[in-house]
Design an enzyme around this catalytic site. Structure first.
Site, PDB file in Angstrom:
ATOM      1  N   ASN A 157      -8.072   7.905  -1.362  1.00  0.00           N
ATOM      2  CA  ASN A 157      -7.296   6.772  -0.774  1.00  0.00           C
ATOM      3  C   ASN A 157      -7.023   6.835   0.964  1.00  0.00           C
ATOM      4  O   ASN A 157      -7.031   5.925   1.563  1.00  0.00           O
ATOM      5  CB  ASN A 157      -5.793   6.692  -1.350  1.00  0.00           C
ATOM      6  CG  ASN A 157      -5.163   8.121  -1.182  1.00  0.00           C
ATOM      7  OD1 ASN A 157      -5.725   9.157  -1.839  1.00  0.00           O
ATOM      8  ND2 ASN A 157      -4.134   8.502  -0.689  1.00  0.00           N
ATOM      9  N   SER A 205      -4.472   0.398 -10.708  1.00  0.00           N
ATOM     10  CA  SER A 205      -3.017  -0.455 -10.083  1.00  0.00           C
ATOM     11  C   SER A 205      -3.520  -1.827  -9.544  1.00  0.00           C
ATOM     12  O   SER A 205      -4.458  -1.847  -8.877  1.00  0.00           O
ATOM     13  CB  SER A 205      -2.451   0.583  -9.134  1.00  0.00           C
ATOM     14  OG  SER A 205      -1.363   0.057  -8.465  1.00  0.00           O
ATOM     15  N   CYS A 330       4.253  12.496   7.635  1.00  0.00           N
ATOM     16  CA  CYS A 330       5.545  12.565   8.533  1.00  0.00           C
ATOM     17  C   CYS A 330       6.480  11.310   7.913  1.00  0.00           C
ATOM     18  O   CYS A 330       7.584  11.698   8.099  1.00  0.00           O
ATOM     19  CB  CYS A 330       5.364  12.733   9.906  1.00  0.00           C
ATOM     20  SG  CYS A 330       4.402  14.144  10.523  1.00  0.00           S
TER      21      CYS A 330
END
Length: 401
Positions: A157, A205, A330
């Site tokens: 991904n 998905s 982050c």
């Protein structure tokens, strides 16, 4: 003009998917597990969606189990397979309690694998090379008599690298025919062909391919007696309880069918745009492509820029009308860079400067060129504020060349 370039995160709902869903969001409100007319109509729609999805994937309808999405499918595959392996045999030595996966899997796989390890299962995490590829020979070498499952994602991904899963699973089965093989095909299904040969389990998905959010599937090869993941009303042939999401299944099947019909043409178009964008971005000094240069998803562009924070770059792009994402974690509350970028050998300080563009829809050459121009400008602006950039800029050889 706003340019959306984060299709790996989610894709806009396809018109075909919306049209397939609409009747089951309005008049077709019946519970597919009841027996009266509106329920029977919903049940027929659910099974039609299952047959359509199976045809698009090249599997049997009875092998398709609808879930809430890729995360649930991954959890079910790993936990179910390891539970199945732990049940077998009367003596512990006869049980298969070993799981093999890779260092660049999605957190839905890695965190589930780590949870299983805490429950007493044995875990092996395979390394990858600098392009993010898994070695079939190394995968086979990790397999022993107690190995119950090998899980390798089809396409990553973050960096877009496509794994040779046919070769990997063939090597695994040659070493131990009893070992089950699972692939997370969330990023690839509907975009490129997914090799089912050799796999026993496959996660999907819908929203990554233009279907609705909240629906996915686990494909379970016939003969694999995977334990039920959710208990209750006995839905999905007793393996996944919960009132069926008929509208979601219809939208999923429609998106998958549309993607399959357009796959060859779209893959060629997006690959050309991808390569155009990569070439433009690599003209920025101190930049590097991450992932395999050839074996990568058609619309996937992942680049790191030295002396730039990825999150700052993504925010700067957004302020200039481009939606992209950073490989750094982050944004999810961690100060660590992406585990994928560290796994392919990037040092921490460089891995922090990653940005991912994933293309789709009706994106054009004009849009791609605009992305490149805006990125070059934002990178220059961010570097002008970096206290270490002046020193880096004096290097005679740009990073990554």
């Amino acid at each position: 003009m706003h340019i959306y370039a984060d299709y790996a995160a989610t894709a806009p709902l396809r018109r075909e998917a919306l049209e397939a869903m609409t009747p089951w969001l309005t008049d077709g409100y019946g519970n597919a597990s009841s027996i009266y007319r509106v329920a029977r109509e919903a049940k027929r729609a659910l099974e039609d969606a299952r047959r359509s999805a199976a045809a698009s994937l090249g599997v049997l309808p009875e092998e398709v189990y609808f879930t809430s999405g890729g995360t649930e499918s991954d959890n079910w595959a790993l936990k179910g397979a390891l539970e199945l392996g732990a049940r077998q045999g009367d003596e512990p030595r006869e049980r298969r309690r070993h799981l093999v996966t890779t260092a660049i899997e999605h957190p839905a796989i890695l965190q589930t694998a780590q949870w299983l390890e805490r429950q007493g299962m044995d875990l092996t995490i395979l390394p990858v090379d600098e392009a993010g590829l898994v070695s079939p020979e190394r995968a086979a070498a990790a397999v022993g008599g107690d190995t119950q499952l090998v899980s390798v994602m089809h396409a990553n991904n973050e960096i877009g690298t496509i794994q040779p899963i046919e070769d990997i699973f063939r090597a695994v089965k040659a070493k131990n025919p009893q070992t089950l093989c699972h692939t997370d095909a969330v990023q690839s299904a509907g975009h490129i062909p997914v090799p089912w040969e050799g796999a026993d389990l496959m996660s999907l998905s819908a929203h990554k391919m233009g279907g609705p959010k909240g629906i996915g599937a686990l494909v379970v090869r016939r003969g694999v007696r995977l334990p039920a993941f959710m208990h209750g009303g006995g839905h999905e042939r007793g393996r996944r309880s919960g009132t069926e999401n008929v509208a979601g299944a219809a939208g999923f099947a429609a998106a998958l069918a549309t993607g399959a019909a357009e796959m060859e043409r779209e893959a060629a178009r997006l690959s050309a745009l991808r390569d155009r964008l990569i070439a433009a971005l690599l003209r920025i000094p101190y930049s590097r492509l991450t992932g395999h240069p050839v074996r990568r998803l058609p619309g996937s562009v992942s680049v790191v820029f030295e002396c730039v924070e990825g999150e700052s770059l993504v925010l700067g792009l957004d302020m200039n009308g481009v939606s992209a994402s950073s490989g750094s974690a982050c944004s999810s509350g961690s100060l660590d860079p992406s585990h994928v970028l560290l796994a392919i050998g990037l040092p921490h300080e460089i891995a922090h400067g990653s940005v991912r563009f994933t293309l789709g829809g009706d994106i054009s050459e004009t849009a791609v060129d605009r992305i490149a121009d805006i990125t070059a400008r934002v990178v220059a602006e961010r570097r002008a504020m970096s206290p270490v950039w002046d020193e880096k800029a004096q290097r005679p050889i740009p990073f990554g060349t």
